[in-house]
Design a protein around this motif. Sequence first.
Motif, PDB file in Angstrom:
ATOM      1  N   LEU A  23     -14.066 -10.912  47.664  1.00  0.00           N
ATOM      2  CA  LEU A  23     -15.761 -11.660  48.480  1.00  0.00           C
ATOM      3  C   LEU A  23     -15.571 -11.864  49.570  1.00  0.00           C
ATOM      4  O   LEU A  23     -16.089 -11.937  50.597  1.00  0.00           O
ATOM      5  N   TYR A  24     -13.855 -12.090  50.526  1.00  0.00           N
ATOM      6  CA  TYR A  24     -13.807 -12.289  52.030  1.00  0.00           C
ATOM      7  C   TYR A  24     -13.378 -11.534  52.711  1.00  0.00           C
ATOM      8  O   TYR A  24     -12.629 -12.169  53.845  1.00  0.00           O
ATOM      9  N   GLY A  25     -12.846 -10.430  51.628  1.00  0.00           N
ATOM     10  CA  GLY A  25     -11.298  -9.706  52.656  1.00  0.00           C
ATOM     11  C   GLY A  25     -10.324 -10.014  52.304  1.00  0.00           C
ATOM     12  O   GLY A  25      -9.353  -9.543  53.599  1.00  0.00           O
ATOM     13  N   GLN A  26      -9.663 -11.588  51.882  1.00  0.00           N
ATOM     14  CA  GLN A  26      -8.196 -11.970  52.344  1.00  0.00           C
ATOM     15  C   GLN A  26      -7.390 -10.879  51.911  1.00  0.00           C
ATOM     16  O   GLN A  26      -7.114 -11.041  50.600  1.00  0.00           O
ATOM     17  N   GLY A  27      -6.638  -9.778  51.895  1.00  0.00           N
ATOM     18  CA  GLY A  27      -5.747  -9.313  51.796  1.00  0.00           C
ATOM     19  C   GLY A  27      -4.911  -8.399  52.293  1.00  0.00           C
ATOM     20  O   GLY A  27      -5.294  -8.025  53.834  1.00  0.00           O
ATOM     21  N   LEU A  28      -4.321  -7.799  52.123  1.00  0.00           N
ATOM     22  CA  LEU A  28      -3.485  -6.171  52.595  1.00  0.00           C
ATOM     23  C   LEU A  28      -3.092  -5.830  51.716  1.00  0.00           C
ATOM     24  O   LEU A  28      -3.348  -5.835  50.874  1.00  0.00           O
ATOM     25  N   PHE A  29      -2.860  -3.921  52.693  1.00  0.00           N
ATOM     26  CA  PHE A  29      -2.588  -3.429  51.358  1.00  0.00           C
ATOM     27  C   PHE A  29      -1.226  -2.525  52.183  1.00  0.00           C
ATOM     28  O   PHE A  29      -1.336  -2.603  53.784  1.00  0.00           O
ATOM     29  N   GLU A  30      -0.753  -1.952  51.950  1.00  0.00           N
ATOM     30  CA  GLU A  30       0.482  -0.520  52.240  1.00  0.00           C
ATOM     31  C   GLU A  30      -0.361   0.967  51.651  1.00  0.00           C
ATOM     32  O   GLU A  30      -0.025   0.967  50.154  1.00  0.00           O
ATOM     33  N   THR A  31       0.050   2.792  51.971  1.00  0.00           N
ATOM     34  CA  THR A  31      -0.224   3.022  51.396  1.00  0.00           C
ATOM     35  C   THR A  31       0.887   3.681  51.603  1.00  0.00           C
ATOM     36  O   THR A  31       1.761   3.756  52.501  1.00  0.00           O
ATOM     37  N   VAL A  32       2.024   4.275  50.058  1.00  0.00           N
ATOM     38  CA  VAL A  32       3.069   4.647  49.915  1.00  0.00           C
ATOM     39  C   VAL A  32       3.589   5.923  50.057  1.00  0.00           C
ATOM     40  O   VAL A  32       2.768   6.239  48.773  1.00  0.00           O
ATOM     41  N   ARG A  33       3.749   6.779  50.282  1.00  0.00           N
ATOM     42  CA  ARG A  33       4.229   8.222  50.057  1.00  0.00           C
ATOM     43  C   ARG A  33       5.166   7.997  48.612  1.00  0.00           C
ATOM     44  O   ARG A  33       6.241   7.466  49.286  1.00  0.00           O
ATOM     45  N   VAL A  34       4.930   8.796  48.158  1.00  0.00           N
ATOM     46  CA  VAL A  34       6.378   9.104  47.064  1.00  0.00           C
ATOM     47  C   VAL A  34       6.400  10.140  46.525  1.00  0.00           C
ATOM     48  O   VAL A  34       5.525  11.678  47.300  1.00  0.00           O
ATOM     49  N   VAL A  35       7.407  10.711  46.575  1.00  0.00           N
ATOM     50  CA  VAL A  35       8.351  11.546  46.521  1.00  0.00           C
ATOM     51  C   VAL A  35       9.217  11.847  45.135  1.00  0.00           C
ATOM     52  O   VAL A  35      10.781  10.970  45.397  1.00  0.00           O
ATOM     53  N   LYS A  36       8.950  12.511  44.602  1.00  0.00           N
ATOM     54  CA  LYS A  36       9.446  12.644  43.055  1.00  0.00           C
ATOM     55  C   LYS A  36      10.399  11.058  42.977  1.00  0.00           C
ATOM     56  O   LYS A  36      11.173  10.813  42.377  1.00  0.00           O
ATOM     57  N   GLY A  37       9.374   9.767  42.347  1.00  0.00           N
ATOM     58  CA  GLY A  37       9.808   8.501  42.060  1.00  0.00           C
ATOM     59  C   GLY A  37      10.583   7.437  43.648  1.00  0.00           C
ATOM     60  O   GLY A  37      10.553   7.199  43.153  1.00  0.00           O
ATOM     61  N   TYR A  38      10.775   9.019  44.675  1.00  0.00           N
ATOM     62  CA  TYR A  38      11.120   8.314  45.755  1.00  0.00           C
ATOM     63  C   TYR A  38      10.740   8.119  47.129  1.00  0.00           C
ATOM     64  O   TYR A  38       9.561   8.513  47.191  1.00  0.00           O
ATOM     65  N   ALA A  39      10.335   5.817  47.530  1.00  0.00           N
ATOM     66  CA  ALA A  39       9.596   5.948  48.078  1.00  0.00           C
ATOM     67  C   ALA A  39      10.247   5.923  49.424  1.00  0.00           C
ATOM     68  O   ALA A  39      11.319   4.809  49.411  1.00  0.00           O
TER      69      ALA A  39
END
Lengths: 281, 281
Positions: A23-39
């Motif tokens: 409704l208001y854009g009240q949020g945050l995000f992370e874009t996480v690269r994962v290599v074979k189950g490991y971040a």
Amino acid sequence: MQQFTLINGAPASAVSVLDRGLLYGQGLFETVRVVKGYAPLWSLHLARLVKGMQALGLHSGHDAGLAQVQIETEFLQLLNRPPFCSVDATVRITVTGGEGPRGYRPPAEIAPTRIIQWFARHFVRPDNVIVALCNTRLMPTMFGGLKHCNRLEQIAAAAELGADVFEGLVADSQGNLVEATSANLVCVINDQLVTPPVESCGVAGVMREWLLANVPALTIAPVSVGALETMQAAALVNSNYGVLPIHSVNLRGRAVAFGQHDLMQALVQHASGVFDAKEQS
Amino acid sequence: MQQFTLINGAPASAVSVLDRGLLYGQGLFETVRVVKGYAPLWSLHLARLVKGMQALGLHSGHDAGLAQVQIETEFLQLLNRPPFCSVDATVRITVTGGEGPRGYRPPAEIAPTRIIQWFARHFVRPDNVIVALCNTRLMPTMFGGLKHCNRLEQIAAAAELGADVFEGLVADSQGNLVEATSANLVCVINDQLVTPPVESCGVAGVMREWLLANVPALTIAPVSVGALETMQAAALVNSNYGVLPIHSVNLRGRAVAFGQHDLMQALVQHASGVFDAKEQS
């Protein structure tokens, strides 16, 4: 599997129409690269997310820290499960203000919505990374540096880009470069490795943060749009593709090619080690 | 019934987790007061929504106008149906960038998501409207004037307000008042009826627009924060409650009371006629 989503810990594909993120854009995000189950950069992602939750008021009083623990638990449990533990992925983690009554005023008790979106990784490193200088300018905000969900400027900048262009560089209203639409910028100018400040209107990316902490030669300094004409080398930097050298920039129809530089090659080498799969402790 | 939602024309309560409104705040909204199935300011709401869709790139090439027709059709059909045709309501209409692949770059074909949220109206006109001056300042953006879904500043301002305060007044970084968090501002200063400009960082509300078009005495002029000390009268203005005179403002702990003024009383009278239920043509 191509994608999979957990919402508040349960498999789901939709979010309540009363969610304050929608409704208001009240949020945050992370874009996480994962290599074979490991971040590899997980601790930096989580720290930025927690900082953002404090800045956006997503910590309700007595639940401070609970959402953080839930996010970390859900994310790491997901990565440990087949098939997720064996596939390279890009995971977007979104935290919103959750459901509330109509109106901007936050509810007395905030119950953030936790969204963990797993996407199989299909990134192909391009041979020649061509970028363009966008006309859209970033304006200062009180939420500078955070990766929040108010991204109209980035969308406007990205909408300028032709199909032949990999990314767009964006400047502020003073004519200083800030970043690319979804990556930070590192340049070699006068044999110095520099990255522009992002506190006023950019995103303080975790890959950039990792480089600043681990590469003493890299410093923060203003970079004018005019410097694109003479800089020795430049690269896009983010947690998805590490350090990606730029081949050339499209300056309003005119191509300016960058060179190679020992400092940049060393940076690429340094960063590539981050994403080597490791045993998770 | 207390609430009811149509998403893309069908009853629903959730939105895809891939929606660009949720992920990036790429959306617009209108909050429409409905009096027994009739929306008095509908044409102004629709015009602003269409203008915003153009500014945010939500018109894909050959479908220009289609979303507009769908929204209007779905909204008016809803209002004509029992029980909606006989109950006072507040309807929020949201249009987002729809689903797309990951990343800021808009998909080649945009299919906007249309959300029509009907809420039974429970507004009780307060006896004394007390407002507070917020510390949060609004910053200029390239989307000034539009009612888009990037509302972190308004949430931050609203989060400052105590339970005894009805609304918050918000100024820009130059120290000029812009609006309230969810209403525009009209003041009487030196026996002149004025409303601050909103193109840089506010919302051009449809009730304000209606007043500007219908009340020749009302003009647009900068109003400094300092003017709160001496202005003769002030009112909140929006499509939900029309013109709502302010009793007093809390200026960092000190209450400053406003007076009554013939110009403001005439404005209240003029505006109240807008919301008298009418036969729909």
